[in-house]
Design a protein around this motif. Structure first.
Motif, PDB file in Angstrom:
ATOM      1  N   LYS A  86       0.821  -1.216   0.000  1.00  0.00           N
ATOM      2  CA  LYS A  86       0.000   0.000   0.000  1.00  0.00           C
ATOM      3  C   LYS A  86       0.855   1.266   0.000  1.00  0.00           C
ATOM      4  O   LYS A  86       0.321   2.373   0.004  1.00  0.00           O
ATOM      5  N   GLY A  87       2.163   1.089   0.042  1.00  0.00           N
ATOM      6  CA  GLY A  87       3.039   2.252   0.039  1.00  0.00           C
ATOM      7  C   GLY A  87       2.966   3.058   1.328  1.00  0.00           C
ATOM      8  O   GLY A  87       3.231   4.259   1.349  1.00  0.00           O
ATOM      9  N   ILE A  88       2.599   2.391   2.424  1.00  0.00           N
ATOM     10  CA  ILE A  88       2.502   3.084   3.712  1.00  0.00           C
ATOM     11  C   ILE A  88       3.879   3.073   4.389  1.00  0.00           C
ATOM     12  O   ILE A  88       4.520   2.024   4.484  1.00  0.00           O
ATOM     13  N   THR A  89       4.354   4.234   4.767  1.00  0.00           N
ATOM     14  CA  THR A  89       5.667   4.322   5.417  1.00  0.00           C
ATOM     15  C   THR A  89       5.509   4.892   6.830  1.00  0.00           C
ATOM     16  O   THR A  89       4.384   5.105   7.297  1.00  0.00           O
ATOM     17  N   TRP A  90       6.658   5.157   7.466  1.00  0.00           N
ATOM     18  CA  TRP A  90       6.600   5.745   8.811  1.00  0.00           C
ATOM     19  C   TRP A  90       6.212   7.223   8.756  1.00  0.00           C
ATOM     20  O   TRP A  90       5.877   7.810   9.776  1.00  0.00           O
ATOM     21  N   GLU A  91       6.203   7.792   7.568  1.00  0.00           N
ATOM     22  CA  GLU A  91       5.890   9.219   7.461  1.00  0.00           C
ATOM     23  C   GLU A  91       4.393   9.475   7.554  1.00  0.00           C
ATOM     24  O   GLU A  91       3.608   8.842   6.860  1.00  0.00           O
ATOM     25  N   LYS A  92       4.019  10.414   8.383  1.00  0.00           N
ATOM     26  CA  LYS A  92       2.596  10.726   8.574  1.00  0.00           C
ATOM     27  C   LYS A  92       2.359  12.214   8.335  1.00  0.00           C
ATOM     28  O   LYS A  92       1.962  12.964   9.221  1.00  0.00           O
ATOM     29  N   GLU A  93       2.610  12.581   7.097  1.00  0.00           N
ATOM     30  CA  GLU A  93       2.507  13.983   6.699  1.00  0.00           C
ATOM     31  C   GLU A  93       1.112  14.547   6.984  1.00  0.00           C
ATOM     32  O   GLU A  93       0.966  15.723   7.321  1.00  0.00           O
ATOM     33  N   PHE A  94       0.104  13.667   6.860  1.00  0.00           N
ATOM     34  CA  PHE A  94      -1.271  14.142   7.048  1.00  0.00           C
ATOM     35  C   PHE A  94      -1.539  14.702   8.444  1.00  0.00           C
ATOM     36  O   PHE A  94      -2.479  15.459   8.640  1.00  0.00           O
ATOM     37  N   LEU A  95      -0.691  14.334   9.409  1.00  0.00           N
ATOM     38  CA  LEU A  95      -0.902  14.862  10.766  1.00  0.00           C
ATOM     39  C   LEU A  95      -0.606  16.359  10.831  1.00  0.00           C
ATOM     40  O   LEU A  95      -1.048  17.052  11.742  1.00  0.00           O
ATOM     41  N   GLU A  96       0.152  16.832   9.843  1.00  0.00           N
ATOM     42  CA  GLU A  96       0.444  18.260   9.812  1.00  0.00           C
ATOM     43  C   GLU A  96      -0.399  18.980   8.753  1.00  0.00           C
ATOM     44  O   GLU A  96      -0.787  20.131   8.939  1.00  0.00           O
ATOM     45  N   SER A  97      -0.666  18.293   7.636  1.00  0.00           N
ATOM     46  CA  SER A  97      -1.351  18.977   6.530  1.00  0.00           C
ATOM     47  C   SER A  97      -2.867  19.044   6.713  1.00  0.00           C
ATOM     48  O   SER A  97      -3.516  19.911   6.131  1.00  0.00           O
ATOM     49  N   ALA A  98      -3.433  18.154   7.512  1.00  0.00           N
ATOM     50  CA  ALA A  98      -4.880  18.237   7.749  1.00  0.00           C
ATOM     51  C   ALA A  98      -5.164  19.475   8.586  1.00  0.00           C
ATOM     52  O   ALA A  98      -4.465  19.732   9.565  1.00  0.00           O
ATOM     53  N   PRO A  99      -6.185  20.252   8.213  1.00  0.00           N
ATOM     54  CA  PRO A  99      -6.496  21.456   8.996  1.00  0.00           C
ATOM     55  C   PRO A  99      -6.809  21.152  10.467  1.00  0.00           C
ATOM     56  O   PRO A  99      -6.443  21.910  11.350  1.00  0.00           O
ATOM     57  N   PHE A 100      -7.459  20.015  10.703  1.00  0.00           N
ATOM     58  CA  PHE A 100      -7.793  19.647  12.079  1.00  0.00           C
ATOM     59  C   PHE A 100      -7.335  18.226  12.383  1.00  0.00           C
ATOM     60  O   PHE A 100      -7.407  17.340  11.524  1.00  0.00           O
ATOM     61  N   LEU A 101      -6.919  18.024  13.622  1.00  0.00           N
ATOM     62  CA  LEU A 101      -6.790  16.661  14.148  1.00  0.00           C
ATOM     63  C   LEU A 101      -7.865  16.500  15.220  1.00  0.00           C
ATOM     64  O   LEU A 101      -8.019  17.383  16.081  1.00  0.00           O
ATOM     65  N   VAL A 102      -8.601  15.401  15.136  1.00  0.00           N
ATOM     66  CA  VAL A 102      -9.554  15.097  16.201  1.00  0.00           C
ATOM     67  C   VAL A 102      -9.057  13.832  16.890  1.00  0.00           C
ATOM     68  O   VAL A 102      -9.067  12.747  16.303  1.00  0.00           O
ATOM     69  N   LEU A 103      -8.594  14.003  18.125  1.00  0.00           N
ATOM     70  CA  LEU A 103      -8.099  12.849  18.878  1.00  0.00           C
ATOM     71  C   LEU A 103      -9.252  12.304  19.706  1.00  0.00           C
ATOM     72  O   LEU A 103      -9.908  13.054  20.440  1.00  0.00           O
ATOM     73  N   VAL A 104      -9.486  11.013  19.578  1.00  0.00           N
ATOM     74  CA  VAL A 104     -10.611  10.403  20.283  1.00  0.00           C
ATOM     75  C   VAL A 104     -10.084   9.544  21.422  1.00  0.00           C
ATOM     76  O   VAL A 104      -9.236   8.674  21.211  1.00  0.00           O
ATOM     77  N   PHE A 105     -10.599   9.810  22.613  1.00  0.00           N
ATOM     78  CA  PHE A 105     -10.173   9.085  23.813  1.00  0.00           C
ATOM     79  C   PHE A 105     -11.347   8.320  24.409  1.00  0.00           C
ATOM     80  O   PHE A 105     -12.502   8.730  24.278  1.00  0.00           O
ATOM     81  N   SER A 106     -10.997   7.214  25.092  1.00  0.00           N
ATOM     82  CA  SER A 106     -12.015   6.427  25.795  1.00  0.00           C
ATOM     83  C   SER A 106     -11.659   6.373  27.278  1.00  0.00           C
ATOM     84  O   SER A 106     -10.487   6.344  27.641  1.00  0.00           O
ATOM     85  N   ASN A 107     -12.686   6.365  28.098  1.00  0.00           N
ATOM     86  CA  ASN A 107     -12.478   6.252  29.546  1.00  0.00           C
ATOM     87  C   ASN A 107     -12.477   4.771  29.926  1.00  0.00           C
ATOM     88  O   ASN A 107     -13.509   4.099  29.889  1.00  0.00           O
ATOM     89  N   LYS A 108     -11.293   4.302  30.320  1.00  0.00           N
ATOM     90  CA  LYS A 108     -11.084   2.865  30.547  1.00  0.00           C
ATOM     91  C   LYS A 108     -11.871   2.294  31.714  1.00  0.00           C
ATOM     92  O   LYS A 108     -11.948   1.080  31.875  1.00  0.00           O
ATOM     93  N   LYS A 109     -12.449   3.154  32.545  1.00  0.00           N
ATOM     94  CA  LYS A 109     -13.105   2.604  33.733  1.00  0.00           C
ATOM     95  C   LYS A 109     -14.491   2.031  33.453  1.00  0.00           C
ATOM     96  O   LYS A 109     -15.073   1.391  34.318  1.00  0.00           O
ATOM     97  N   PHE A 110     -15.003   2.222  32.246  1.00  0.00           N
ATOM     98  CA  PHE A 110     -16.343   1.716  31.953  1.00  0.00           C
ATOM     99  C   PHE A 110     -16.313   0.416  31.146  1.00  0.00           C
ATOM    100  O   PHE A 110     -15.423   0.208  30.328  1.00  0.00           O
ATOM    101  N   ARG A 111     -17.297  -0.431  31.377  1.00  0.00           N
ATOM    102  CA  ARG A 111     -17.427  -1.670  30.591  1.00  0.00           C
ATOM    103  C   ARG A 111     -17.644  -1.309  29.129  1.00  0.00           C
ATOM    104  O   ARG A 111     -18.348  -0.345  28.830  1.00  0.00           O
ATOM    105  N   TYR A 112     -17.126  -2.114  28.268  1.00  0.00           N
ATOM    106  CA  TYR A 112     -17.315  -1.928  26.821  1.00  0.00           C
ATOM    107  C   TYR A 112     -16.863  -0.550  26.338  1.00  0.00           C
ATOM    108  O   TYR A 112     -17.479   0.031  25.437  1.00  0.00           O
ATOM    109  N   PHE A 113     -15.802  -0.014  26.947  1.00  0.00           N
ATOM    110  CA  PHE A 113     -15.402   1.346  26.559  1.00  0.00           C
ATOM    111  C   PHE A 113     -14.869   1.397  25.133  1.00  0.00           C
ATOM    112  O   PHE A 113     -15.145   2.350  24.401  1.00  0.00           O
ATOM    113  N   ILE A 114     -14.135   0.374  24.721  1.00  0.00           N
ATOM    114  CA  ILE A 114     -13.615   0.382  23.346  1.00  0.00           C
ATOM    115  C   ILE A 114     -14.763   0.261  22.343  1.00  0.00           C
ATOM    116  O   ILE A 114     -14.860   1.024  21.370  1.00  0.00           O
TER     117      ILE A 114
END
Lengths: 190, 190
Positions: A86-114
């Motif tokens: 797929k031509g995927i490398t260690w480079e993640k240029e999109f992390l800088e070129s995308a206007p926004f990054l939305v980081l999604v977090f889960s609270n591990k203390k709840f059942r079925y959090f993932i």
């Protein structure tokens, strides 16, 4: 608007973004959609961190690429072959070129959090497609390093980083299996 | 049709179903939507087993309720309190009264198999809402017993049983947090 199946069919993973500005309102629309998802005990274990600051995006890219470099050195087997193909490398240029990054977090203390958080990410992706925006569900190999960089509390897990922007990616959508390949009627062995 | 946010807002978990007939086409429409989801390495680790046979539904209910009975005997703490408050018991009548059960399985041999399958379940739920149909994401405590009953191969994990039908449930949707409660801008501590 199109129906849900059409949105789902049209949506593809995008790793290259145009310079076109994205409105914060559109990002918030997608999170308003995502937060309506069901969750175990209605715990709503999701949190969304929106980042548009250039310096912060560059730092996140740097830390992710450090993890990716180590990860790619160790890569082998089926995953290694796929990544190469797929031509995927260690480079993640999109992390800088995308206007926004939305980081999604889960609270591990709840059942079925993932499960709950990824179901809500499904909602997010369809809302994003409706708005004509694109993303990739990118999960860095060194989650803890990113958490440290951003001072995230211990009980939260980084699930994914969604770079959001308008697509400049000409790659076609990866093909999907047919309905017959994924559905069984009444019993497992058709 | 409505936009994605409206569908997401309207959708609620339903545990009581009317006798109204559901068309198989509508179920397949939702799976056609779900199978378009992205997945790690595009592995598409999802499988959907559709069951409408009365006897089979009754058997599944019986096995689930055996597991639920044991589970409820051991229940305590926060989860125990919540279950009591919501009037949830070991009885899972909806497994028999819903015209269809859609059992969703994940192939454990792929990376991010849980994440991928639950993202696709998010797609499924929105398509279902669009069709005016309802469900609950029900996960029995004794997954292995159900797998045994239905002769499911070892490498697949039962993720959830979705009872599908038209709602006869008057319960309101559980309230959701506000946008401000789940979003952070630029940094975790606003």
């Amino acid at each position: 608007m199109k129906n849900v199946r059409e949105l789902a069919k049209r949506r593809k993973t995008v790793r290259k973004f145009s310079g076109r500005k994205v409105s914060l309102e559109d990002i918030l629309y997608c999170i308003e959609t995502a937060k309506e998802a069901p969750s175990g005990m209605n715990a709503q274990p999701w949190r969304f961190l929106i980042i548009s600051d250039r310096e912060k995006k560059a730092l996140i890219r740097k830390v992710c690429e450090e993890g990716e470099r180590k990860f790619h050195e160790r890569l082998k087997g089926e995953l290694g072959g796929w990544v190469k193909e797929k031509g995927i490398t260690w480079e993640k240029e999109f992390l800088e070129s995308a206007p926004f990054l939305v980081l999604v977090f889960s609270n591990k203390k709840f059942r079925y959090f993932i499960q709950s958080v990824w179901l809500s990410i499904g909602y997010f992706l369809l809302a994003l497609e409706e708005k004509g925006l694109a993303t990739a569900t990118y999960t860095p190999p060194n989650l803890e390093d990113i958490k440290k960089l951003l001072n995230i509390p211990d009980n939260f897990r980084l699930e994914t980083i969604l770079p959001v922007g308008y697509s400049a990616d000409e790659k076609k959508k990866e093909p999907r299996n047919t309905l017959e390949e994924v559905v069984f009627l009444e019993e497992w062995d058709k």
